[in-house]
Design a protein around this motif. Structure first.
Motif, PDB file in Angstrom:
ATOM      1  N   GLY A  87      -0.456  14.264 -12.100  1.00  0.00           N
ATOM      2  CA  GLY A  87       0.891  13.064 -12.696  1.00  0.00           C
ATOM      3  C   GLY A  87       2.399  13.585 -12.645  1.00  0.00           C
ATOM      4  N   THR A  88       2.870  15.105 -11.783  1.00  0.00           N
ATOM      5  CA  THR A  88       4.416  14.814 -12.167  1.00  0.00           C
ATOM      6  C   THR A  88       5.150  14.326 -10.622  1.00  0.00           C
ATOM      7  OG1 THR A  88       3.592  17.291 -11.398  1.00  0.00           O
ATOM      8  CG2 THR A  88       3.887  17.456 -13.342  1.00  0.00           C
ATOM      9  N   ARG A  89       3.763  14.380  -9.670  1.00  0.00           N
ATOM     10  CA  ARG A  89       4.491  13.794  -8.645  1.00  0.00           C
ATOM     11  C   ARG A  89       4.727  12.382  -8.365  1.00  0.00           C
ATOM     12  NH1 ARG A  89       6.544  17.338  -5.142  1.00  0.00           N
ATOM     13  NH2 ARG A  89       4.774  19.454  -5.390  1.00  0.00           N
ATOM     14  N   SER A  90       5.320  11.316  -7.731  1.00  0.00           N
ATOM     15  CA  SER A  90       4.904  10.105  -7.623  1.00  0.00           C
ATOM     16  C   SER A  90       4.266   9.350  -6.728  1.00  0.00           C
ATOM     17  CB  SER A  90       7.429   9.020  -7.728  1.00  0.00           C
ATOM     18  OG  SER A  90       7.438   9.737  -6.831  1.00  0.00           O
ATOM     19  N   ARG A  91       4.044   7.757  -6.411  1.00  0.00           N
ATOM     20  CA  ARG A  91       3.026   8.101  -5.432  1.00  0.00           C
ATOM     21  C   ARG A  91       3.813   8.019  -4.243  1.00  0.00           C
ATOM     22  NH1 ARG A  91       1.543   2.084  -6.676  1.00  0.00           N
ATOM     23  NH2 ARG A  91      -0.301   3.367  -8.203  1.00  0.00           N
ATOM     24  N   ASP A  92       5.266   7.835  -3.604  1.00  0.00           N
ATOM     25  CA  ASP A  92       5.512   8.421  -2.581  1.00  0.00           C
ATOM     26  C   ASP A  92       5.845   9.161  -2.502  1.00  0.00           C
ATOM     27  OD1 ASP A  92       6.700   5.694  -2.761  1.00  0.00           O
ATOM     28  OD2 ASP A  92       8.531   5.446  -3.648  1.00  0.00           O
ATOM     29  N   GLU A  93       5.999  10.833  -3.264  1.00  0.00           N
ATOM     30  CA  GLU A  93       5.772  12.125  -3.135  1.00  0.00           C
ATOM     31  C   GLU A  93       4.019  12.259  -3.054  1.00  0.00           C
ATOM     32  OE1 GLU A  93       8.033  14.518  -6.340  1.00  0.00           O
ATOM     33  OE2 GLU A  93       7.985  12.816  -7.645  1.00  0.00           O
ATOM     34  N   MET A  94       3.483  11.418  -3.366  1.00  0.00           N
ATOM     35  CA  MET A  94       2.014  12.073  -3.009  1.00  0.00           C
ATOM     36  C   MET A  94       2.029  11.797  -1.381  1.00  0.00           C
ATOM     37  SD  MET A  94       0.978  13.275  -5.605  1.00  0.00           S
ATOM     38  CE  MET A  94      -1.539  13.509  -5.071  1.00  0.00           C
ATOM     39  N   ARG A  95       2.211  10.342  -1.476  1.00  0.00           N
ATOM     40  CA  ARG A  95       2.348   9.738  -0.069  1.00  0.00           C
ATOM     41  C   ARG A  95       3.314  10.412   1.558  1.00  0.00           C
ATOM     42  NH1 ARG A  95       3.800   3.805  -1.577  1.00  0.00           N
ATOM     43  NH2 ARG A  95       1.573   3.040  -2.279  1.00  0.00           N
ATOM     44  N   ALA A  96       3.927  11.683   0.901  1.00  0.00           N
ATOM     45  CA  ALA A  96       4.820  12.125   1.547  1.00  0.00           C
ATOM     46  C   ALA A  96       4.236  13.483   2.357  1.00  0.00           C
ATOM     47  CB  ALA A  96       6.935  12.724   0.889  1.00  0.00           C
ATOM     48  N   LEU A  97       3.540  13.755   0.968  1.00  0.00           N
ATOM     49  CA  LEU A  97       2.848  15.025   1.075  1.00  0.00           C
ATOM     50  C   LEU A  97       1.664  14.992   1.394  1.00  0.00           C
ATOM     51  CD1 LEU A  97       2.558  16.626  -2.400  1.00  0.00           C
ATOM     52  CD2 LEU A  97       3.788  16.760  -1.050  1.00  0.00           C
ATOM     53  N   GLU A 129       0.779  16.278   5.517  1.00  0.00           N
ATOM     54  CA  GLU A 129      -0.767  17.246   5.102  1.00  0.00           C
ATOM     55  C   GLU A 129      -1.248  18.229   4.356  1.00  0.00           C
ATOM     56  OE1 GLU A 129      -0.773  18.768   9.641  1.00  0.00           O
ATOM     57  OE2 GLU A 129      -1.145  16.737  10.519  1.00  0.00           O
ATOM     58  N   LEU A 130      -0.558  17.689   3.445  1.00  0.00           N
ATOM     59  CA  LEU A 130      -0.103  19.090   1.731  1.00  0.00           C
ATOM     60  C   LEU A 130      -0.962  18.630   0.549  1.00  0.00           C
ATOM     61  CD1 LEU A 130       3.522  20.055   2.171  1.00  0.00           C
ATOM     62  CD2 LEU A 130       1.276  21.882   2.935  1.00  0.00           C
ATOM     63  N   GLU A 131      -1.644  19.198  -0.369  1.00  0.00           N
ATOM     64  CA  GLU A 131      -1.991  18.856  -1.114  1.00  0.00           C
ATOM     65  C   GLU A 131      -1.169  18.969  -2.651  1.00  0.00           C
ATOM     66  OE1 GLU A 131      -5.445  19.360  -1.643  1.00  0.00           O
ATOM     67  OE2 GLU A 131      -5.734  20.123   0.127  1.00  0.00           O
ATOM     68  N   SER A 132      -1.554  17.869  -3.113  1.00  0.00           N
ATOM     69  CA  SER A 132      -0.302  17.437  -4.103  1.00  0.00           C
ATOM     70  C   SER A 132      -0.043  18.465  -5.136  1.00  0.00           C
ATOM     71  CB  SER A 132      -1.123  16.923  -5.112  1.00  0.00           C
ATOM     72  OG  SER A 132      -2.205  17.372  -6.094  1.00  0.00           O
ATOM     73  N   ASP A 133      -0.532  19.783  -4.942  1.00  0.00           N
ATOM     74  CA  ASP A 133       0.157  20.989  -5.384  1.00  0.00           C
ATOM     75  C   ASP A 133       1.232  21.798  -4.897  1.00  0.00           C
ATOM     76  OD1 ASP A 133      -1.737  22.286  -4.567  1.00  0.00           O
ATOM     77  OD2 ASP A 133      -2.445  23.426  -6.399  1.00  0.00           O
TER      78      ASP A 133
END
Length: 148
Positions: A78-88, A92-96
Motif C-alpha cells: 500500500g505504500t506504492r501506487s499502481r504506476d510505481e508497481m508497474r514500473a518496478l 524486474e524488481l520486487e515491490s519492497d
C-alpha cells in the motif's frame, strides 16, 4: 464541445457556473484546470458556514484516508501506487525494493538495452524507452516521498 470561446475540444469536464448552482459549464481538461485554479469554493459563505462546510467535506472524505492501507486491493503493502508497481515490474524488481536497488536495476537494464549497444534492434529500443519511463516514475515518487 468545450464551453470556452474558440476551443474545439470535447467538453467532458463539468464545472459549476456559480457556487451552489445546478447549472454547469462543460470544459475540456485544460480549460477546466484553468477555471478551477481561480475558483473560490467558499464564496458567499460566512466564516462559520465555510468552516462547517470544510469540516463536513473532510468528514465525508475521511473514509478514503482510513482505507488507504488497502491500496485498492492491488499488490504490495500500500505504500506504492499502481504506476510505481508497474514500473518496478518493468525493472524486474520486487515491490519492497529501495531506491538504491531501483537505480542499480535501471543502470543494468539500460546498459543491456541501450540503442548504442544494440543498434537496429527495435525491440531493444522499445525496452530501453520503457526502462527510462519506469525509472522516471520511480524517481519522481522518491522525490515526493523525500519532500513529504
Amino acid at each position: 464541445m468545450c464551453d470556452r470561446e474558440g476551443c474545439d475540444q470535447p467538453g467532458d469536464r463539468p464545472a459549476p457556473k456559480s457556487p451552489n448552482s445546478p447549472e454547469r459549464w462543460y470544459f475540456c481538461e485544460d480549460h477546466a484546470a484553468e477555471y478551477n485554479r481561480n475558483w473560490n469554493y467558499f464564496e458567499g459563505l460566512s466564516a462559520e458556514e465555510a468552516a462547517a462546510r470544510e469540516a463536513r467535506e473532510r468528514r465525508d472524505a475521511s473514509g478514503y484516508a482510513d482505507s488507504k492501507h488497502y491500496a485498492w486491493g492491488g499488490p504490495g503493502d500500500g505504500t506504492r501506487s499502481r504506476d510505481e508497481m508497474r514500473a518496478l515490474a518493468v525493472l524486474e524488481l520486487e515491490s519492497d525494493a529501495d531506491f538504491d536497488e531501483i537505480k542499480a536495476a535501471w543502470r543494468r537494464l539500460a546498459k543491456a538495452n541501450h540503442p548504442d549497444v544494440k543498434p537496429n534492434d527495435a525491440a531493444a529500443a522499445a525496452r530501453f524507452q520503457s526502462i527510462q519511463a519506469a525509472f522516471e516514475v520511480l524517481r519522481k515518487a522518491e522525490e515526493r516521498r523525500a519532500t513529504a
